[in-house]
Design a protein around this motif. Structure first.
Motif, PDB file in Angstrom:
ATOM      1  N   VAL A  86       0.772  -1.189  -0.002  1.00 45.27           N
ATOM      2  CA  VAL A  86       0.079   0.077   0.132  1.00 45.27           C
ATOM      3  C   VAL A  86       0.861   1.128  -0.003  1.00 45.27           C
ATOM      4  O   VAL A  86       0.874   2.126  -0.923  1.00 45.27           O
ATOM      5  N   ALA A  97      -2.215  12.464  -0.338  1.00 45.09           N
ATOM      6  CA  ALA A  97      -2.868  12.554   0.898  1.00 45.09           C
ATOM      7  C   ALA A  97      -4.400  12.055   1.396  1.00 45.09           C
ATOM      8  O   ALA A  97      -4.520  11.659   2.422  1.00 45.09           O
ATOM      9  N   TRP A  99      -5.348   9.311  -0.208  1.00 43.56           N
ATOM     10  CA  TRP A  99      -5.472   7.560   0.186  1.00 43.56           C
ATOM     11  C   TRP A  99      -4.776   7.533   1.386  1.00 43.56           C
ATOM     12  O   TRP A  99      -5.322   6.486   2.025  1.00 43.56           O
ATOM     13  N   ARG A 100      -3.813   8.268   1.972  1.00 42.15           N
ATOM     14  CA  ARG A 100      -3.309   7.860   3.423  1.00 42.15           C
ATOM     15  C   ARG A 100      -4.436   8.116   4.190  1.00 42.15           C
ATOM     16  O   ARG A 100      -4.650   7.359   5.189  1.00 42.15           O
ATOM     17  N   CYS A 101      -5.029   9.467   4.198  1.00 42.48           N
ATOM     18  CA  CYS A 101      -6.024   9.544   4.973  1.00 42.48           C
ATOM     19  C   CYS A 101      -6.978   8.437   5.209  1.00 42.48           C
ATOM     20  O   CYS A 101      -7.529   8.108   6.260  1.00 42.48           O
ATOM     21  N   ILE A 102      -7.560   7.885   3.950  1.00 45.27           N
ATOM     22  CA  ILE A 102      -8.401   6.832   4.077  1.00 45.27           C
ATOM     23  C   ILE A 102      -7.952   5.552   4.902  1.00 45.27           C
ATOM     24  O   ILE A 102      -8.293   5.029   5.698  1.00 45.27           O
ATOM     25  N   PHE A 103      -6.604   5.132   4.611  1.00 40.51           N
ATOM     26  CA  PHE A 103      -6.119   3.996   5.447  1.00 40.51           C
ATOM     27  C   PHE A 103      -5.842   4.409   6.811  1.00 40.51           C
ATOM     28  O   PHE A 103      -5.635   3.311   7.475  1.00 40.51           O
ATOM     29  N   TRP A 104      -5.737   5.561   6.969  1.00 39.77           N
ATOM     30  CA  TRP A 104      -5.320   5.903   8.621  1.00 39.77           C
ATOM     31  C   TRP A 104      -6.762   5.946   9.401  1.00 39.77           C
ATOM     32  O   TRP A 104      -6.689   5.933  10.418  1.00 39.77           O
ATOM     33  N   LEU A 105      -7.953   5.854   8.776  1.00 40.89           N
ATOM     34  CA  LEU A 105      -8.998   6.128   9.392  1.00 40.89           C
ATOM     35  C   LEU A 105      -9.145   5.154  10.768  1.00 40.89           C
ATOM     36  O   LEU A 105      -9.601   5.662  11.811  1.00 40.89           O
ATOM     37  N   PRO A 106      -8.866   4.017  10.689  1.00 42.23           N
ATOM     38  CA  PRO A 106      -9.223   3.248  11.972  1.00 42.23           C
ATOM     39  C   PRO A 106      -8.270   3.453  12.998  1.00 42.23           C
ATOM     40  O   PRO A 106      -8.553   3.382  14.104  1.00 42.23           O
ATOM     41  N   MET A 107      -7.103   4.213  12.657  1.00 42.92           N
ATOM     42  CA  MET A 107      -6.262   4.620  13.627  1.00 42.92           C
ATOM     43  C   MET A 107      -6.720   5.772  14.571  1.00 42.92           C
ATOM     44  O   MET A 107      -6.320   5.769  15.640  1.00 42.92           O
ATOM     45  N   TRP A 160      -6.361  -4.829   9.658  1.00 46.67           N
ATOM     46  CA  TRP A 160      -7.001  -3.715   9.169  1.00 46.67           C
ATOM     47  C   TRP A 160      -6.892  -2.409   9.760  1.00 46.67           C
ATOM     48  O   TRP A 160      -6.604  -1.454   9.469  1.00 46.67           O
ATOM     49  N   LEU A 163      -3.013  -1.260   9.913  1.00 45.02           N
ATOM     50  CA  LEU A 163      -2.477  -1.019   8.499  1.00 45.02           C
ATOM     51  C   LEU A 163      -2.053   0.263   8.148  1.00 45.02           C
ATOM     52  O   LEU A 163      -0.919   0.580   7.701  1.00 45.02           O
ATOM     53  N   LEU A 168       2.156   4.220   7.092  1.00 44.20           N
ATOM     54  CA  LEU A 168       2.747   5.647   7.298  1.00 44.20           C
ATOM     55  C   LEU A 168       4.023   5.633   7.582  1.00 44.20           C
ATOM     56  O   LEU A 168       4.814   6.405   7.047  1.00 44.20           O
TER      57      LEU A 168
ATOM     58  N   VAL B  17       2.305  15.132   2.342  1.00 47.13           N
ATOM     59  CA  VAL B  17       1.137  16.098   2.744  1.00 47.13           C
ATOM     60  C   VAL B  17       1.724  17.595   3.005  1.00 47.13           C
ATOM     61  O   VAL B  17       0.942  18.414   3.058  1.00 47.13           O
ATOM     62  N   PHE B  44      -6.101  -1.195  -7.253  1.00 46.89           N
ATOM     63  CA  PHE B  44      -5.871  -1.725  -5.884  1.00 46.89           C
ATOM     64  C   PHE B  44      -6.038  -0.789  -4.564  1.00 46.89           C
ATOM     65  O   PHE B  44      -6.909  -1.373  -3.848  1.00 46.89           O
ATOM     66  N   MET B  52     -11.431  -0.174   4.139  1.00 46.02           N
ATOM     67  CA  MET B  52     -11.142   0.776   4.923  1.00 46.02           C
ATOM     68  C   MET B  52     -12.434   1.126   5.374  1.00 46.02           C
ATOM     69  O   MET B  52     -12.644   1.433   6.824  1.00 46.02           O
ATOM     70  N   PHE B  56     -17.262   1.694   8.401  1.00 45.71           N
ATOM     71  CA  PHE B  56     -17.791   3.010   9.058  1.00 45.71           C
ATOM     72  C   PHE B  56     -18.835   3.383   8.353  1.00 45.71           C
ATOM     73  O   PHE B  56     -19.954   3.877   9.200  1.00 45.71           O
ATOM     74  N   PHE B 303      -9.459  14.495  13.672  1.00 50.97           N
ATOM     75  CA  PHE B 303      -8.319  13.570  12.850  1.00 50.97           C
ATOM     76  C   PHE B 303      -8.108  14.272  11.495  1.00 50.97           C
ATOM     77  O   PHE B 303      -7.378  14.593  10.814  1.00 50.97           O
TER      78      PHE B 303
END
Lengths: 289, 321
Positions: A86, A97, A99-107, A160, A163, A168, B17, B44, B52, B56, B303
């Motif tokens: 990823v 930014a 894509w990263r934001c989406i993959f960080w959501l669970p954090m 999940w 990730l 990051l 960012v 992908f 992800m 939610f 966040f």
């Protein structure tokens, strides 16, 4: 005189904290581990009895150690390649930014909400996951009710959840690599796979080892997900040692024995970390102290 | 490898960012993407993004369904008449307001206290030469390796039997100690080894001349710290604060342990977890998902606005490649 004391003045809150909330609890935990302390019963020194009981006679302890290792190693084996893939893909895409934001959501989410929500999604008859499998005419298993599958399900949810942080850290490592190296390789006719395996991976080694070390410590000591999703079940299949210790201490109130369990797990983590740190030092531990 | 001072302090600056994104990264973006590889890449990433985000979305949709919709087989995913009143019921039927108050109080206090203790200790370790400095720094790095579960039981006893606190006698008997107040939830997180290390890494770059000039002008050490050092460190402080806030808002294990004595002090995640017995009836599933949404929304909004700082907080302690 004033000048010599100044740094200690600034450090005093931290030093005070270290004495009361670090050294004192450590000493207390070690002392408790050698007693048969239970909440409201008289207690006395029992030597190594707690340790020998856990390691030789306790029906579950060694199972929990096995579960812990399976959980930590399993989630590491899944999380590292996946988050690397990823991170690498994002570093070569537009809208980084986003894509990263989406993959960080669970954090940014609490583990209780994550665990409950995945319980709903993985639930046999009503869950979305099995509903989707149904649409594909695949039999949906009881993800959390089958003792052979429950640990894997928890591992998948854990991957999940974590990730984002792995991705990051690996991204930060990838971005700090010099692009001209890649350009040179490209001019020499290297393809994408070659560039990734021969250039990006070796250069990324220190970051990778750092991520693996921290992940392994977290994996070996993590238990909130199991506490909320399965409470250790079914049939103890998701009871990791830290969860077992927690239940022993705050449900059964066997605090002495629980302290001993905590120390055994800590020694295990410590030993594994030491081995990894040796690897880290070989890999070049830059900028870290 | 690009040796640069800013990377050494905050590797996160380079995540892309940031407006200071380095030249190679910018060049990479301008390269025309090859069609097949490019498409595959976004397929992908999109698939990953769906995995992800779906939990939610399901959480939100689930909270809006009616009871028959919730119990339908196969499940109905789009609620015909969104039950927004479920969110009112969360506050009406559950002590959600109390949980939120507790979470805000505890999390805010911990954040402020950690900013002070971390920056003070980080400043001392970065800008003074004194006996034991390197040893302390090494101990702080080592302390991070001790997992929290090791401290759970003894921490509970220390706070419970603290003399003269919360109605306790000098022998620590009679009351509930610090566990009867917010102090029990805050004190174990008053100092963060990670925070100290992060602030120290940042403060190394503050010029000594600036501090010496202030000393020559006759400013006291505390005054220098508050009026010179802290303003210079505000980026690092912002990063640390958002990082600590999100982490503490989501903390559950210690809060759950500490509030065994005083359920009134339960924070949002603890409250939701302990309510699970009341929720075993399928008819309450929508309500349960509504409470999950309430627990997630405040910090998710925070966040999304401040994620840039959050990224820095996560990567600040990491090695650079």
């Amino acid at each position: 005189m004033r000048n010599r004391l100044t740094p200690y003045l600034f450090l005093s809150p931290a030093l005070l904290y270290a004495a009361i909330f670090f050294l004192l609890p450590l000493g207390l935990a070690l002392t408790l581990a050698f007693t048969n302390f239970q909440a409201f019963a008289p207690h006395h020194f029992v030597g190594l009895h707690n340790f020998s009981y856990l390691l030789t006679r306790d029906p579950f302890f060694l199972t929990t150690v096995r579960n812990t290792l399976v959980f930590a190693v399993g989630s590491l084996a899944l999380a590292i390649p996946l988050s690397l893939l990823v991170a690498y893909t994002i570093s070569r895409s537009r809208f980084k930014a986003f894509w990263r934001c989406i993959f960080w959501l669970p954090m940014a989410t609490n583990v209780v909400a994550v665990a409950f929500e995945w319980k709903f999604l993985l639930d046999g008859p009503t869950g979305l996951v099995n509903h989707l499998l149904d649409l594909l005419h695949l039999p949906g298993p009881g993800w959390l009710s089958n003792p052979h599958l429950a640990l894997l399900s928890v591992i998948l949810v854990f991957v999940w959840m974590t990730l984002g942080s792995n991705m990051l850290l690996l991204s930060a490592g990838l971005e700090s690599l010099d692009e001209s190296t890649f350009e040179a390789a490209r001019i020499d006719g290297a393809n994408a796979v070659q560039i990734f395996t021969r250039i990006a991976l070796p250069l990324l080694r220190p970051t990778l080892l750092f991520v693996m070390t921290t992940d392994l410590i977290i994996g070996l000591s993590s238990f909130p997900l199991m506490l909320v999703m399965t409470e250790g079940g079914p049939a103890q299949s998701t009871t990791v040692t830290a969860l077992y210790m927690y239940q022993m201490a705050f449900t059964d109130l066997r605090l002495g024995r629980a302290s001993a369990a905590a120390f055994i797990l800590f020694l295990l983590i410590f030993a594994i970390t030491m081995v990894q740190l040796r690897l880290l030092r070989k890999g070049g531990l830059e900028g870290y102290a | 490898m690009r040796p640069s001072a800013e990377v050494a302090i905050f590797p996160g600056e380079d995540v892309g960012v940031s407006p200071h994104a380095s030249a190679p990264v910018a060049l990479r973006g301008r390269r025309p993407p090859r069609i097949t590889g490019g498409l595959l890449k976004y397929v992908f990433l999109s698939l990953g993004a769906v995995v992800m985000v779906v939990p939610f979305v399901d959480m939100l949709l689930g909270s809006l369904r009616t009871v028959p919709e919730r119990l339908a087989r196969p499940p109905i995913y789009l609620p015909a008449h969104p039950q927004w009143q479920n969110f009112i019921r969360v506050f009406h039927d559950l002590p959600m307001a109390q949980w939120l108050t507790n979470s805000v109080m505890v999390t805010t206090s911990i954040t402020i206290i950690q900013l002070l203790t971390s920056s003070a200790a980080g400043y001392a370790l970065a800008k003074f030469r004194f006996r034991g400095r390197d040893l302390i720094l090494r101990c702080i790095l080592g302390a991070q390796m001790f997992p929290f579960f090791l401290f759970l039981i003894p921490m509970f006893f220390i706070l419970r039997f603290w003399p003269f606190a919360g109605g306790n006698s000098w022998l620590g008997q009679g009351g509930a100690g610090f566990l009867s107040s917010y102090a029990g939830l805050i004190l174990p997180f008053a100092v963060s080894w990670y925070g100290i290390f992060m602030m120290r890494q940042f403060m190394v770059s503050i010029p000594d001349d600036l501090l010496d000039a202030a000393r020559v002008d006759g400013a006291s050490e505390l005054r220098i710290f508050f009026t010179v050092v802290l303003p210079l460190a505000r980026t690092a402080l912002a990063t640390l604060s958002i990082f600590v806030f999100i982490y503490q808002w989501n903390e559950v294990i210690w809060s759950m342990t500490a509030t065994r004595i005083a359920p009134k002090l339960q924070t949002v995640p603890v409250g939701i977890f302990l309510m699970r017995q009341a929720f075993t009836d399928e008819r309450t599933f929508s309500l349960q998902q509504a409470s999950l949404v309430v627990s997630v929304i405040p910090v998710l909004i925070l966040f999304l606005f401040l994620q840039r700082y959050y990224v820095r907080g996560v990567t600040a302690g990491a090695v650079k490649g």
